[in-house]
Scaffold this active site. Structure first.
Site, short mmCIF file in Angstrom:
data_model
loop_
_atom_site.label_atom_id
_atom_site.label_comp_id
_atom_site.label_asym_id
_atom_site.label_seq_id
_atom_site.Cartn_x
_atom_site.Cartn_y
_atom_site.Cartn_z
N ALA A 1 3.56 37.53 24.37
CA ALA A 1 3.85 36.27 22.67
C ALA A 1 5.22 35.71 23.13
O ALA A 1 5.81 36.04 21.85
CB ALA A 1 3.46 37.36 22.07
N GLY A 2 5.46 35.08 24.67
CA GLY A 2 6.25 34.16 24.58
C GLY A 2 7.03 32.90 24.52
O GLY A 2 8.03 32.32 24.19
N LYS B 1 3.74 28.20 31.06
CA LYS B 1 4.19 26.97 30.87
C LYS B 1 5.13 26.23 29.86
O LYS B 1 5.62 27.51 29.48
CB LYS B 1 3.08 26.41 30.43
CG LYS B 1 2.64 26.84 29.06
CD LYS B 1 2.81 25.87 27.92
CE LYS B 1 2.63 26.48 26.08
NZ LYS B 1 3.17 26.62 25.27
N ASP C 1 -4.86 26.33 25.38
CA ASP C 1 -3.31 25.51 26.46
C ASP C 1 -4.72 26.53 27.43
O ASP C 1 -3.57 26.26 28.71
CB ASP C 1 -2.29 27.32 26.54
CG ASP C 1 -1.69 26.64 24.98
OD1 ASP C 1 -1.63 25.56 24.80
OD2 ASP C 1 -0.49 27.24 24.63
O1 C5P Z 1 -6.06 28.16 21.11
P1 C5P Z 1 -5.27 29.53 20.60
O2 C5P Z 1 -5.38 30.63 20.02
O3 C5P Z 1 -3.53 29.58 21.63
O4 C5P Z 1 -4.22 28.81 19.34
C1 C5P Z 1 -3.38 29.81 18.78
C2 C5P Z 1 -3.52 29.90 17.39
O5 C5P Z 1 -1.90 28.61 17.44
C3 C5P Z 1 -3.99 29.02 16.52
O6 C5P Z 1 -5.40 29.81 15.64
C4 C5P Z 1 -3.64 27.96 15.29
O7 C5P Z 1 -3.26 28.88 14.12
C5 C5P Z 1 -2.19 27.43 16.60
N1 C5P Z 1 -2.85 26.76 16.82
C6 C5P Z 1 -2.56 24.89 16.18
N2 C5P Z 1 -2.74 23.91 16.63
C7 C5P Z 1 -3.21 23.81 18.12
C8 C5P Z 1 -2.97 24.83 18.99
C9 C5P Z 1 -2.40 26.49 18.09
O8 C5P Z 1 -2.13 25.18 14.52
N3 C5P Z 1 -3.16 22.98 18.58
#
Ligand code: C5P
Length: 312
Positions: A104-105, A16, A144
């Site tokens: 990690a991109g 995405k 996501d």
């Molecule tokens: O949910 P996911 O594991 O992909 O999110 C990774 C990190 O990105 C979270 O731990 C948080 O630090 C940050 N994040 C955030 N707000 C969001 C989505 C992700 O702060 N809406």
């Protein structure tokens, strides 16, 4: 792969980009409320699952895969454990991931792997979970993951996991430029918080004009619509990305932007021929650039026999 038996099930899920990514102030859990528009691209990670004697994970694919965990911390095992917790069903699995989404991109590669695993294991174990049930499990794995399951074009609110389907009018052709650097999403969000210290941030909803523009109804003025609040933080973490953004603009893209938290950069193009031209120019300057197009699909089974590769 010979050890993956004929009973193997294959699913894939798309990368995405965020056409709009506005970020509010973090809540008490540390997550940031978002107003975002996700677009799935015709770039896929494929996950194959099969019954096994013991759990085993193989990872191969494009680019540097050294950052992908091969142990139980990999998000695909978290997906399997979440399914097991909900259904009470667990058998040993051989999982093979074939990655084309940059690691990690900022293109939700890990979320795609989780989404494809949910779809594939639901089929392998005949769990009969509905798309809504898979979405609920996906939400627990990462913000996501619901979008990786859904695909296409969608407005994301809340943590980015409250989705409203949008309908694309014209395909979005674009160029994606990957980087050797990997970037931690939490680091980019916390850098944004640091950059904003003392500044009151009001998260705006997406306007009707913005939502119309992102469907591709007209590409005129798209540069004024697309926005990524994380971009200054990404540039603070990896200043060399400025050179990539400039190069994509110089190569003729309508807009160049960081994808999500980065460091992948993407450029919007007028049509397929334009995307090939921009990607060729980038490659001739030594960048790892790939032309691609929006897709209407999300995570889906590709076995039994394959759905065609679909761009839209
Ligand atoms: O949910 P996911 O594991 O992909 O999110 C990774 C990190 O990105 C979270 O731990 C948080 O630090 C940050 N994040 C955030 N707000 C969001 C989505 C992700 O702060 N809406």
């Amino acid at each position: 792969m010979t050890s993956l038996s004929k009973a193997a099930v294959v699913a894939r899920a798309p990368a995405k980009i965020n056409l709009i990514l506005r970020v509010g102030q973090p809540d008490q859990t540390g997550y940031h409320p978002l107003t975002t528009v996700f677009q799935a691209l015709d770039m896929w990670d494929e996950v194959t699952v099969a019954q096994a004697e013991t759990d085993r994970l193989d990872i191969d694919g494009d680019g540097d895969l050294s950052g992908v965990p091969t142990d139980s911390t990999n998000i695909v095992w978290r997906a399997v454990d979440a399914l097991a917790e909900v259904t009470g069903h667990r058998e040993p699995l051989h999982i093979a991931i074939n990655k084309t989404i940059p690691v990690a991109g900022g293109m939700a590669g890990g979320s795609a792997d989780a989404a494809a695993t949910l779809v594939a294991v639901n089929e392998l174990w005949q769990l009969g979970l509905s798309p809504e049930e898979l979405e609920g499990i996906g939400r627990r794995l990462g913000a996501d993951v619901p979008f990786s399951l859904l695909g296409g074009l969608a407005l994301g609110e809340g943590r980015g996991d409250e989705l409203t389907v949008l309908t694309r009018v014209n395909p979005l052709h674009c160029v994606v430029v990957t980087s050797d650097v990997t970037l931690s999403t939490p680091l980019v969000y916390s850098t944004l918080d640091d950059l904003r210290e003392g500044v009151a941030v009001h998260l705006r909803d997406a306007s009707g004009r913005e939502l119309a523009a992102v469907t591709g109804a007209a590409m005129d003025g798209i540069g004024d619509i697309l926005v990524n609040d994380l971009q200054p933080a990404t540039l603070q973490c990896v200043p060399s990305i400025r050179g990539t953004l400039d190069a994509v603009a110089e190569a003729g893209a309508l807009v160049s932007m960081v994808s999500g938290s980065g460091p992948t950069v993407w450029g919007a193009c007028l049509d397929e021929a334009h995307s090939i031209e921009v990607a060729n120019r980038m490659r001739s300057r030594g960048f790892a650039a790939k032309e691609t197009v929006s897709t209407a699909l999300g995570a889906h089974l590709t076995s039994p026999p394959s759905s065609p590769k679909e761009g839209r």
